[in-house]
Design a protein around this motif. Structure first.
Motif, PDB file in Angstrom:
ATOM      1  N   LYS A 182      -2.243 -14.718   2.155  1.00  0.00           N
ATOM      2  CA  LYS A 182      -2.733 -14.815   0.590  1.00  0.00           C
ATOM      3  C   LYS A 182      -3.796 -15.854   0.481  1.00  0.00           C
TER       4      LYS A 182
ATOM      5  N   ASP B 103      -2.383  -9.642   4.880  1.00  0.00           N
ATOM      6  CA  ASP B 103      -1.101 -10.477   4.582  1.00  0.00           C
ATOM      7  C   ASP B 103      -1.367 -11.991   4.294  1.00  0.00           C
TER       8      ASP B 103
ATOM      9  N   GLU C 100      -1.570   0.883   2.914  1.00  0.00           N
ATOM     10  CA  GLU C 100      -0.976   1.513   1.835  1.00  0.00           C
ATOM     11  C   GLU C 100      -1.990   2.445   1.112  1.00  0.00           C
TER      12      GLU C 100
ATOM     13  N   ILE D 250      -5.691   1.784   1.798  1.00  0.00           N
ATOM     14  CA  ILE D 250      -5.797   0.501   1.356  1.00  0.00           C
ATOM     15  C   ILE D 250      -5.451  -0.478   2.524  1.00  0.00           C
TER      16      ILE D 250
ATOM     17  N   ILE E 268      -4.453  -3.994   3.253  1.00  0.00           N
ATOM     18  CA  ILE E 268      -4.098  -4.995   2.362  1.00  0.00           C
ATOM     19  C   ILE E 268      -3.830  -6.213   3.587  1.00  0.00           C
TER      20      ILE E 268
ATOM     21  N   TYR F 295      -2.198  -7.451   8.830  1.00  0.00           N
ATOM     22  CA  TYR F 295      -2.535  -6.615   7.661  1.00  0.00           C
ATOM     23  C   TYR F 295      -1.580  -5.322   7.749  1.00  0.00           C
TER      24      TYR F 295
ATOM     25  N   LYS G 228      -8.441  -9.607  -0.213  1.00  0.00           N
ATOM     26  CA  LYS G 228      -7.214  -9.056   0.505  1.00  0.00           C
ATOM     27  C   LYS G 228      -7.245  -7.631   0.546  1.00  0.00           C
ATOM     28  N   LYS G 229      -8.106  -6.993  -0.183  1.00  0.00           N
ATOM     29  CA  LYS G 229      -7.795  -5.432  -0.088  1.00  0.00           C
ATOM     30  C   LYS G 229      -9.341  -5.081   0.284  1.00  0.00           C
TER      31      LYS G 229
END
Length: 158
Positions: free
Chosen positions: A138, A136, A129, A132, A134, A126, A150-151
């Motif tokens: 998918k 990796d 940003e 948050i 995020i 992960y 994912k977030k």
């Protein structure tokens, strides 16, 4: 020796993995077979020592000790991950299963879904940003039946 390596391989995990009652029963069955073989070999060596005055072979005994110590280490290491520092943790409370996600300092994560009879763990990387997190991975939503996303928003006091 091959049976011992198979037993060890049941407790070594790379990437996503599931473990449950069937795997536990397989571990117990293989361990029982290994111990039975070990006892037969040791009783044979003990017989040779007593009746024929041959040297006792300590190699099977040392292999048993190494196998038990290694299995114990892998089981404890899988549960505790003592070599990684936890940065954030989260719990999802819905449904019958326990679900949690752990974010480590080395930018890796583990998302776990635990049912009564089995537990699946999904691992990945992960990055962060603007407060948050995020993931990796998918495909995390499809792999976890949309229990994880994912977030994730970082809230300072929780």
């Amino acid at each position: 020796m091959v049976l011992g390596l198979i037993i060890l391989s049941l407790n070594i995990h790379f990437g996503d993995f599931c473990e449950g009652m069937a795997k536990g029963l397989l571990f117990v069955l293989l361990s029982a077979i290994f111990i039975l073989c070990f006892l037969i070999i040791e009783l044979r060596d003990l017989y040779k020592l007593i009746n024929k005055k041959e040297k006792f072979d300590f190699i099977p005994l040392s292999f048993l000790v190494i196998l038990i110590a290694s299995s114990w280490f892998f089981i404890v290491a899988n549960e505790n991950k003592f070599w990684r520092e936890i940065k954030y943790e989260g719990v999802i409370e819905n449904g019958n299963a326990r679900k949690w996600i752990v974010f480590y300092e080395n930018n890796s994560f583990e998302a776990t879904i635990s049912h009564v009879e089995n537990r699946c763990t999904f691992v990945g990387k992960y990055h962060i940003e603007n407060n948050i997190i995020i993931l990796d991975d998918k495909n995390i939503e499809s792999k976890t039946d949309e229990n994880f996303t994912k977030k994730y928003l970082i809230i300072a006091d929780t």
